[in-house]
Design a protein around this motif. Structure first.
Motif, short mmCIF file in Angstrom:
data_model
loop_
_atom_site.label_atom_id
_atom_site.label_comp_id
_atom_site.label_asym_id
_atom_site.label_seq_id
_atom_site.Cartn_x
_atom_site.Cartn_y
_atom_site.Cartn_z
N ILE A 144 -32.93 50.65 4.33
CA ILE A 144 -34.16 50.41 3.24
C ILE A 144 -34.51 51.87 2.74
O ILE A 144 -34.54 52.12 1.42
CB ILE A 144 -35.09 49.44 3.47
CG1 ILE A 144 -34.38 47.98 3.71
CG2 ILE A 144 -36.20 49.59 2.60
CD1 ILE A 144 -35.40 47.19 4.52
N TYR A 155 -33.85 43.92 -1.98
CA TYR A 155 -33.01 43.67 -0.91
C TYR A 155 -32.91 42.26 -0.48
O TYR A 155 -33.81 41.58 -0.39
CB TYR A 155 -33.54 44.59 0.39
CG TYR A 155 -33.60 45.91 -0.01
CD1 TYR A 155 -32.60 46.89 0.43
CD2 TYR A 155 -34.78 46.48 -0.59
CE1 TYR A 155 -32.51 48.13 0.31
CE2 TYR A 155 -34.81 48.01 -0.79
CZ TYR A 155 -33.68 48.60 -0.24
OH TYR A 155 -33.71 50.20 -0.68
N CYS A 179 -41.26 47.06 -1.91
CA CYS A 179 -39.95 46.44 -2.21
C CYS A 179 -40.16 44.91 -2.06
O CYS A 179 -41.17 44.29 -1.77
CB CYS A 179 -38.81 46.75 -1.01
SG CYS A 179 -38.61 48.29 -0.95
#
Length: 458
Positions: A144, A155, A179
């Motif tokens: 990541i 993701y 994220c």
């Protein structure tokens, strides 16, 4: 400084929108127009503007449903991490690095925390693997961190069953709050405690696998699976958590998966999106007889497009939507896959690799012979309804794998690429006839280079 200022502006804009979404949507869009200096998302802005002008539009109902049905903190995380980080912020990074390194840079990374699974689904390669492999927390975190350096803020987890590692998944959500995360999960491990953790971290939205109704789901995934999935959906809906479904359509269930009855049912249960995949005969225990006919694939093509005009549900078809993204998105062009052993693969369905995350960085893998073959050969067909180098153009996969010297990553029985090709040749030939007819109907301006579809022509 510029990034921080824009981020603050996005937060203020969201708060403004959240206070009265119906009234403030158009004003927010005007702000996005100003932020999109390079017109990177001009076409998306136009689509959104058309939607909010028509309050009877199914997409307008979808947007309002996000306010009525979903926790405000989750909406905010999605707004910031997808609209700002993954779209506005990432676009300039991707363009810069694609030019600088002359390779693909993905929008998303799919990775397998573990090969273990608590189910034994018919025709699934993961059923063979057991709990042989996994990537530890530090490895997942390193992927990541490397991804964010390249501008990747989205993701997805697959497996195996990724929620076997749900504690680590939550920790990664906590550590990388900028994220957005999702998982292709069978849903059976979603319980009250995990749902509360999702509600706490805000940036995890699962896609639950379902094969249709109870008969279709249990016949492939095992007795009792459907009821477990429905329990999971009930928990998520009650807690105002966003989720979607992941549907694999096969020769046995395509008519169910593509039915209005099924789509209405998953919407009523709270699903906000639906991923559609067709069955791919990967692995020694694959069942080629599950592959759909050309007629069934065309049925799904037409049904999903009909639903997009009528249902408050975001839908994506991994194969039949090639025309919207100019062909294959694998090989890092839009996404890449890392299996539980660390092998870096072009696609979750292409089990060949020449790189491993324990030996190379993401950028080095994207510049490897295998990924550069994808970069140089895409699109694999000028008809973007035939995007896949395996399912639609199986000879292309043979050329790519052999040119790169890539090896099979199958954990149990390495699969020769010629053998894999042979399982798809007849299906590819049958679909080619249908795809050419559909393409000529929907793209009569063949080769004019005036639209993204024709620009992809070779």
């Amino acid at each position: 400084m510029y990034k921080k200022a824009i981020s603050t502006g996005i937060d203020l804009a969201y708060a403004y929108l959240d206070s009265n979404p119906e009234k403030h949507m158009i004003k927010l869009l005007n702000l996005v127009d100003k932020l999109d200096r390079k017109k990177s998302i001009e076409s998306q802005r136009k689509v959104f503007r058309d939607i909010i002008k028509d309050k009877d539009n199914n997409w307008y109902r979808f947007i309002l449903g996000m306010w009525n049905d979903i926790d405000s903190g989750i909406r905010k995380a999605f707004f910031h991490n997808i609209i700002f980080n993954s779209t506005l912020l990432a676009k300039s990074k991707h363009d810069k690095y694609r030019e600088q390194y002359n390779c693909n840079i993905p929008w998303a990374i799919l990775m397998d925390p573990t090969s273990a699974c608590n189910l034994n689904c018919i025709g699934c390669w993961a059923a063979q693997y057991g709990s042989k492999l996994s990537m530890n927390f530090n490895t997942l975190d390193r992927i990541i961190r490397q991804g964010k350096e390249l501008g990747v803020y989205f993701y997805a987890y697959s497996g195996g069953e990724p929620l076997i590692r749900k504690k680590d998944i939550i920790k990664l959500c906590e550590k990388h709050r900028d994220c957005m995360f999702t998982a292709f999960t069978n849903g059976t491990l979603i319980d009250e405690e995990f749902a509360d953790e999702m509600l706490r971290v805000k940036n995890f939205i699962p896609g639950i696998s379902i094969e249709g109704f109870e008969e279709e789901t249990d016949s492939r995934r095992g007795e009792g699976t459907y009821k477990a999935v429905i329990r999971a959906m009930e928990i998520l809906k009650r807690k105002k958590l966003a989720f979607g479904v992941s549907c694999c359509y096969t020769r046995k269930n395509a008519e169910i998966i593509g039915s209005e009855e099924f789509i209405d049912d998953i919407i009523s249960k709270g699903a906000k999106f639906a991923w559609f995949f067709t069955y791919i005969p990967v692995g020694a225990d694959a069942v080629p007889e599950l592959m759909v006919t050309a007629e069934q694939r065309e049925f799904m093509y037409r049904q999903i497009r009909k639903f997009r005009k009528t249902k408050p549900l975001f839908t994506m078809d991994f194969w039949n939507d090639g025309e919207y993204v100019e062909g294959c998105i694998a090989g890092g062009r839009r996404y890449m896959h890392i299996n539980a052993g660390g092998d870096i693969e072009p696609c979750a369905f292409i089990h060949y690799s020449d790189s491993n995350i324990y030996e190379k960085t993401l950028l080095e893998a994207l510049q490897s012979p295998l990924f550069m073959q994808y970069h140089n050969q895409q699109p694999f067909n000028s008809n973007h309804l035939r995007p896949c180098p395996l399912l639609d153009n199986p000879e292309c996969l043979v050329k790519v794998v052999e040119a790169a010297g890539a090896k099979s990553t199958d954990l149990i029985e390495p699969e020769d690429v010629h053998e894999l090709r042979s399982k798809c040749v007849d299906t590819a030939k049958e679909w080619a006839q249908s795809a050419e007819r559909i393409w000529s109907e929907s793209h009569p301006c063949e080769g004019c280079a005036a639209c993204p579809f024709c620009k992809g022509k070779k």
